[in-house]
Design a protein around this motif. Structure first.
Motif, PDB file in Angstrom:
ATOM      1  N   ASN A   1       0.802  -1.230   0.000  1.00 50.75           N
ATOM      2  CA  ASN A   1       0.000   0.000   0.000  1.00 50.75           C
ATOM      3  C   ASN A   1       0.835   1.281   0.000  1.00 50.75           C
ATOM      4  O   ASN A   1       0.409   2.306  -0.527  1.00 50.75           O
ATOM      5  CB  ASN A   1      -0.941   0.016   1.207  1.00 50.75           C
ATOM      6  CG  ASN A   1      -0.187   0.076   2.519  1.00 50.75           C
ATOM      7  OD1 ASN A   1       0.735  -0.708   2.757  1.00 50.75           O
ATOM      8  ND2 ASN A   1      -0.557   1.000   3.384  1.00 50.75           N
TER       9      ASN A   1
ATOM     10  N   GLU B   1      -1.716   3.849  -1.678  1.00 49.12           N
ATOM     11  CA  GLU B   1      -3.078   3.971  -1.116  1.00 49.12           C
ATOM     12  C   GLU B   1      -4.102   4.427  -2.160  1.00 49.12           C
ATOM     13  O   GLU B   1      -5.112   5.049  -1.823  1.00 49.12           O
ATOM     14  CB  GLU B   1      -3.091   4.937   0.073  1.00 49.12           C
ATOM     15  CG  GLU B   1      -2.302   4.478   1.282  1.00 49.12           C
ATOM     16  CD  GLU B   1      -2.948   3.330   2.049  1.00 49.12           C
ATOM     17  OE1 GLU B   1      -3.842   2.650   1.500  1.00 49.12           O
ATOM     18  OE2 GLU B   1      -2.547   3.098   3.205  1.00 49.12           O
TER      19      GLU B   1
ATOM     20  N   ALA C   1      -5.285  -1.322  -0.360  1.00 49.30           N
ATOM     21  CA  ALA C   1      -5.364   0.132  -0.266  1.00 49.30           C
ATOM     22  C   ALA C   1      -6.647   0.522   0.465  1.00 49.30           C
ATOM     23  O   ALA C   1      -7.637  -0.229   0.477  1.00 49.30           O
ATOM     24  CB  ALA C   1      -5.352   0.755  -1.660  1.00 49.30           C
ATOM     25  N   LYS C   2      -6.632   1.692   1.076  1.00 50.96           N
ATOM     26  CA  LYS C   2      -7.830   2.185   1.752  1.00 50.96           C
ATOM     27  C   LYS C   2      -8.984   2.263   0.753  1.00 50.96           C
ATOM     28  O   LYS C   2      -8.803   2.750  -0.362  1.00 50.96           O
ATOM     29  CB  LYS C   2      -7.589   3.565   2.349  1.00 50.96           C
ATOM     30  CG  LYS C   2      -6.622   3.576   3.519  1.00 50.96           C
ATOM     31  CD  LYS C   2      -6.421   4.995   4.031  1.00 50.96           C
ATOM     32  CE  LYS C   2      -5.421   5.041   5.167  1.00 50.96           C
ATOM     33  NZ  LYS C   2      -5.168   6.428   5.626  1.00 50.96           N
TER      34      LYS C   2
END
Length: 342
Positions: free
Chosen positions: A75, A107, A132-133
């Protein structure tokens, strides 16, 4: 002869449409997977019989042939912890006789999707990912259902099909908060980013420590971005509104660095006036002044368990859905300096 031609023209998409299921469900039935419900299996088999679909296993085997490549989708390689994970994973993946391919998504969901699509075209055998977020369960499940081996580490997508390897974040926060209480702190603040995957586990550990030690003062919990600058700003606001704060539990070393910076700027002594503990135990934490107490995540064990899970998947064995790796508390000056005269 006419009938044979009709059968040859029937595709897996026709079967899926007739059975009113997804293409991936049909594929799972054809490959005799146990991940399909009896009801869906019956619908697919009925559609196959009705349409006269013939499954060409030889062609399917050729299409599904995998390489010895393993995609490592990280990430954020600018984060020390992520970088350590990438280096150690590369080493351990090589010991399996496979070749790692590394990418950082920064991210970004779009970049993650692009990277995964490119790796799929290379026909990699497996994906090891720190999602990733914003990664959705549906997207991750679609990748898993498409036949690739998938493992998530450090972050868990709730209820997703891919197995996860996680540090015991709840225990880490509980141990850190308990230590602060045991050295005399009673007005403890917690600083962490709510948008982080591990936030709820760390918050639960923080609160469980307060409860188990019968600390009755209402805890102060502040949402703060996971970086040094945000930690500085958050602590300035905290000390202005809560002057009785005697300890700060930070959900990241980055945040703790900012807290320590601001304490010095306003004339407070970290560890003596207010005790501070971080989380992740970055390499720089032990060289700070004062050295920073922190929760240490065992990177080697995370990677070992990940490769063990990958080996199980490669051999056709079903691994544990979630593997929790133990953490330890590294105690240093920022939480152990006693008050003058004590």
């Amino acid at each position: 002869m006419k009938n044979d031609k009709k059968r040859a023209n029937v595709t897996i998409f026709d079967v899926a449409k007739e059975a009113q299921v997804s293409k991936s469900t049909v594929s799972l039935v054809l490959t005799k997977s146990e991940k399909v419900s009896d009801k869906s299996k019956a619908k697919v088999l009925h559609a196959i019989e009705k349409l006269g679909y013939v499954y060409n296993r030889e062609a399917a085997a050729l299409r599904s042939k995998r390489t010895n490549l393993v995609a490592l989708v990280m990430n954020d390689l600018t984060c020390p912890l992520c970088a350590q994970l990438a280096v150690e994973l590369e080493k351990q993946v090589y010991t399996l006789g496979m070749v790692p391919m590394l990418v950082s998504t920064n991210e970004c969901i779009e970049r993650q999707q692009q990277a995964v699509q490119a790796f799929k075209e290379y026909n990699v055998s497996a994906f090891i990912m720190i999602p990733a977020k914003g990664t959705s369960r549906q997207w991750l499940d679609n990748l898993y259902d498409s036949g690739f081996l998938v493992i998530t580490i450090m972050r868990e997508i709730a209820f997703a099909k891919a197995p996860s390897i996680l540090p015991d974040n709840k225990k880490g926060a509980h141990l850190a908060t308990s230590h602060l209480i045991e050295v005399g702190a009673r007005h403890i603040a917690a600083l962490g980013e709510q948008d982080c995957f591990e936030y709820q586990a760390k918050l639960a550990g923080f609160q469980s420590a307060l409860t188990s030690h019968h600390v009755k003062h209402q805890a102060t919990v502040i949402d703060v971005q996971n970086n040094r600058r945000a930690g500085k700003k958050a602590f300035k606001q905290l000390i202005e509104t809560h002057r009785n704060i005697d300890a700060v539990m930070c959900f990241s070393d980055f945040i703790a660095y900012g807290v320590v910076d601001t304490m010095r700027e306003i004339g407070l002594s970290p560890g003596r006036d207010i005790k501070v503990i971080g989380f992740n135990d970055f390499a720089d934490s032990q060289f700070m002044t004062p050295s920073l107490s922190s929760v240490k995540i065992d990177i080697n064990e995370i990677c070992r368990r990940t490769c063990q899970t990958l080996s199980e998947q490669l051999s056709g064995t079903t691994p544990a859905a979630t593997t929790i790796v133990d953490v330890t508390l590294q105690l240093r000056d920022s939480s152990q300096i006693c008050e003058i005269g004590v």
